[in-house]
Design a protein around this motif. Sequence first.
Motif, PDB file in Angstrom:
ATOM      1  N   LEU A 410       6.887  -6.987   8.578  1.00 34.69           N
ATOM      2  CA  LEU A 410       7.670  -5.797   8.228  1.00 34.69           C
ATOM      3  C   LEU A 410       8.243  -5.907   6.818  1.00 34.69           C
ATOM      4  O   LEU A 410       8.326  -4.905   6.092  1.00 34.69           O
ATOM      5  N   THR A 411       8.601  -7.119   6.420  1.00 35.27           N
ATOM      6  CA  THR A 411       9.094  -7.319   5.050  1.00 35.27           C
ATOM      7  C   THR A 411       8.006  -6.979   4.044  1.00 35.27           C
ATOM      8  O   THR A 411       8.266  -6.315   3.022  1.00 35.27           O
ATOM      9  N   TRP A 412       6.780  -7.433   4.317  1.00 38.41           N
ATOM     10  CA  TRP A 412       5.666  -7.133   3.400  1.00 38.41           C
ATOM     11  C   TRP A 412       5.373  -5.631   3.384  1.00 38.41           C
ATOM     12  O   TRP A 412       5.211  -5.041   2.306  1.00 38.41           O
ATOM     13  N   LEU A 413       5.326  -5.001   4.533  1.00 46.28           N
ATOM     14  CA  LEU A 413       5.070  -3.563   4.568  1.00 46.28           C
ATOM     15  C   LEU A 413       6.137  -2.799   3.790  1.00 46.28           C
ATOM     16  O   LEU A 413       5.829  -1.878   3.013  1.00 46.28           O
ATOM     17  N   SER A 414       7.390  -3.189   3.964  1.00 46.65           N
ATOM     18  CA  SER A 414       8.480  -2.474   3.307  1.00 46.65           C
ATOM     19  C   SER A 414       8.518  -2.703   1.798  1.00 46.65           C
ATOM     20  O   SER A 414       9.217  -1.985   1.083  1.00 46.65           O
ATOM     21  N   SER A 415       7.759  -3.702   1.314  1.00 46.94           N
ATOM     22  CA  SER A 415       7.727  -3.949  -0.134  1.00 46.94           C
ATOM     23  C   SER A 415       6.852  -2.943  -0.878  1.00 46.94           C
ATOM     24  O   SER A 415       6.868  -2.895  -2.110  1.00 46.94           O
ATOM     25  N   ALA A 416       6.081  -2.123  -0.159  1.00 51.34           N
ATOM     26  CA  ALA A 416       5.239  -1.119  -0.795  1.00 51.34           C
ATOM     27  C   ALA A 416       6.108  -0.084  -1.507  1.00 51.34           C
ATOM     28  O   ALA A 416       7.165   0.309  -0.992  1.00 51.34           O
ATOM     29  N   PRO A 417       5.682   0.381  -2.690  1.00 51.81           N
ATOM     30  CA  PRO A 417       6.511   1.334  -3.445  1.00 51.81           C
ATOM     31  C   PRO A 417       6.593   2.708  -2.796  1.00 51.81           C
ATOM     32  O   PRO A 417       7.476   3.500  -3.130  1.00 51.81           O
ATOM     33  N   ARG A 418       5.679   3.021  -1.888  1.00 54.29           N
ATOM     34  CA  ARG A 418       5.706   4.300  -1.185  1.00 54.29           C
ATOM     35  C   ARG A 418       5.056   4.118   0.187  1.00 54.29           C
ATOM     36  O   ARG A 418       4.215   3.235   0.362  1.00 54.29           O
ATOM     37  N   PRO A 419       5.444   4.917   1.161  1.00 50.08           N
ATOM     38  CA  PRO A 419       4.813   4.796   2.478  1.00 50.08           C
ATOM     39  C   PRO A 419       3.398   5.346   2.446  1.00 50.08           C
ATOM     40  O   PRO A 419       3.116   6.313   1.730  1.00 50.08           O
ATOM     41  N   PRO A 420       2.492   4.768   3.204  1.00 53.30           N
ATOM     42  CA  PRO A 420       1.145   5.326   3.298  1.00 53.30           C
ATOM     43  C   PRO A 420       1.149   6.549   4.202  1.00 53.30           C
ATOM     44  O   PRO A 420       2.112   6.794   4.943  1.00 53.30           O
ATOM     45  N   ALA A 421       0.055   7.321   4.141  1.00 51.68           N
ATOM     46  CA  ALA A 421      -0.079   8.419   5.100  1.00 51.68           C
ATOM     47  C   ALA A 421      -0.155   7.864   6.516  1.00 51.68           C
ATOM     48  O   ALA A 421       0.453   8.423   7.441  1.00 51.68           O
ATOM     49  N   THR A 422      -0.883   6.749   6.679  1.00 53.53           N
ATOM     50  CA  THR A 422      -1.004   6.109   7.991  1.00 53.53           C
ATOM     51  C   THR A 422      -1.112   4.602   7.816  1.00 53.53           C
ATOM     52  O   THR A 422      -1.768   4.118   6.886  1.00 53.53           O
ATOM     53  N   CYS A 423      -0.478   3.880   8.718  1.00 53.63           N
ATOM     54  CA  CYS A 423      -0.603   2.421   8.790  1.00 53.63           C
ATOM     55  C   CYS A 423      -1.353   2.088  10.078  1.00 53.63           C
ATOM     56  O   CYS A 423      -0.943   2.520  11.161  1.00 53.63           O
ATOM     57  N   TYR A 424      -2.454   1.344   9.939  1.00 52.03           N
ATOM     58  CA  TYR A 424      -3.283   0.968  11.085  1.00 52.03           C
ATOM     59  C   TYR A 424      -3.058  -0.503  11.409  1.00 52.03           C
ATOM     60  O   TYR A 424      -3.172  -1.362  10.536  1.00 52.03           O
TER      61      TYR A 424
END
Length: 459
Positions: A410-424
Amino acid sequence: MVTLRFLGAAETVTGSKFLLTTTAGGRLLVDCGMFQGERELRRRNWQSPAGLDQPPDAVVLSHAHLDHCGWLPRLVRQGFTGPVYCSPWTAELAPIVLRDAAHLQEEDAAFAARHGYSRHRTPLPLFDTADADQAIKLLRPVPFGHRRHTPAGVDVTLHRAGHILGSSTVHAAADGRSALFSGDLGRSDHPLLNPPEAAPGSDAVVVESTYGDQTHPPRRLEDLADPIRRALSRGGVALIPAFAVDRTPVLLMALRQLVRDGYLPPVPVFVDSPMALAALDVYRKAVTEGGPEIRDEVRAQAGDPFDPGELRMIHTPEESKKINQPAYPCVIISASGMATGGRVVHHLQQLAPNPRNLILLPGFQVAGTRGRALLDGARSLKMYGGYVPVRAEVVGLPEFSAHADARDLLTWLSSAPRPPATCYVVHGEPHAAATLAEKADAELGWCTVVARPDEQVVV
């Protein structure tokens, strides 16, 4: 329209294969892994996925573990001749893994033929050494952060993943759309490697979930020392099935510190795996050369960071047989990490029946493997056509896994500068994948779904 198809590692923790197809029909395969574990999964290795009825234009590998690169020789056997992009250290480790896998395939087929326990009249390997050598010739190293245009019409950029040496996250972009693949993510407290780089922005994220429903306990070296000390005090052997790449070097570093700090007596430590010894040479080279993956404190150490003091390297089958019944307490580290094949199976056959001995399992064990059976309390194991009783002490140490846990993911996902349309969510057993998807939805507010086998989606 760019599409993504999940050909492996969907609703299971093995066999990673993801196919990106561009508007013009270019096809990039992200990872090319073997299925491991349950027999039904292993059978898939003999079948060409529907999406690969024709070879892709190019392949990119996230790292050199078998469940991410091990099907590449089979793909070559089926006619693939395109480039295989990977990080420079993966380009050094993957040949070791692929040649060893081919050797084991050939060896197991020959053994089954000699002893007649295969259901096939003439047992054949999934692929052979010639296939592996041809696959190795296709490897094309790409440094981290360098954008590379592929024959599939997809631009690929690799970033540090911190799981094993050379492990990468893969950012793939085509036709104004992009997808980010986590590969296997490492832990923030890996003793040798720096943690993963932040996630770049993308329209779709494909994230692993091996430990998506768990939080690792602290990595305490005393937890490793205690069961080993018990076995040694009984006059027994500590047998550690360990992945040749990364797990063996990390265990040797831990044993070195435990001996140095007085938690363990200085006893012989045997590394009985040609692949592990070859990988160890690559890790030593990486420590010497440094670079963005290796922690500074490791480079600053004096001496060989992988020598506990009485390191014994076993190369030949004859040497391996001699330590099946050692005359003194010792530690044996041998591949494979889930006891699915290799020399460790011979050691299990000899050592598991003796209650003085210890079988230590330092990492994730896929369902259907001997390692998982041991963790689940099996009192006997099937190997080489027969059963062997398990009387040795069995201890699991999941905290020594090199995989990120739910918190790290979750820490790595939250480091993205913007949310994706979908996370698989992929590469996890059903409960782990579903739990991570729920957490990403609840904590990040992302549209997150568990990918289904052979599902195709628009990026």
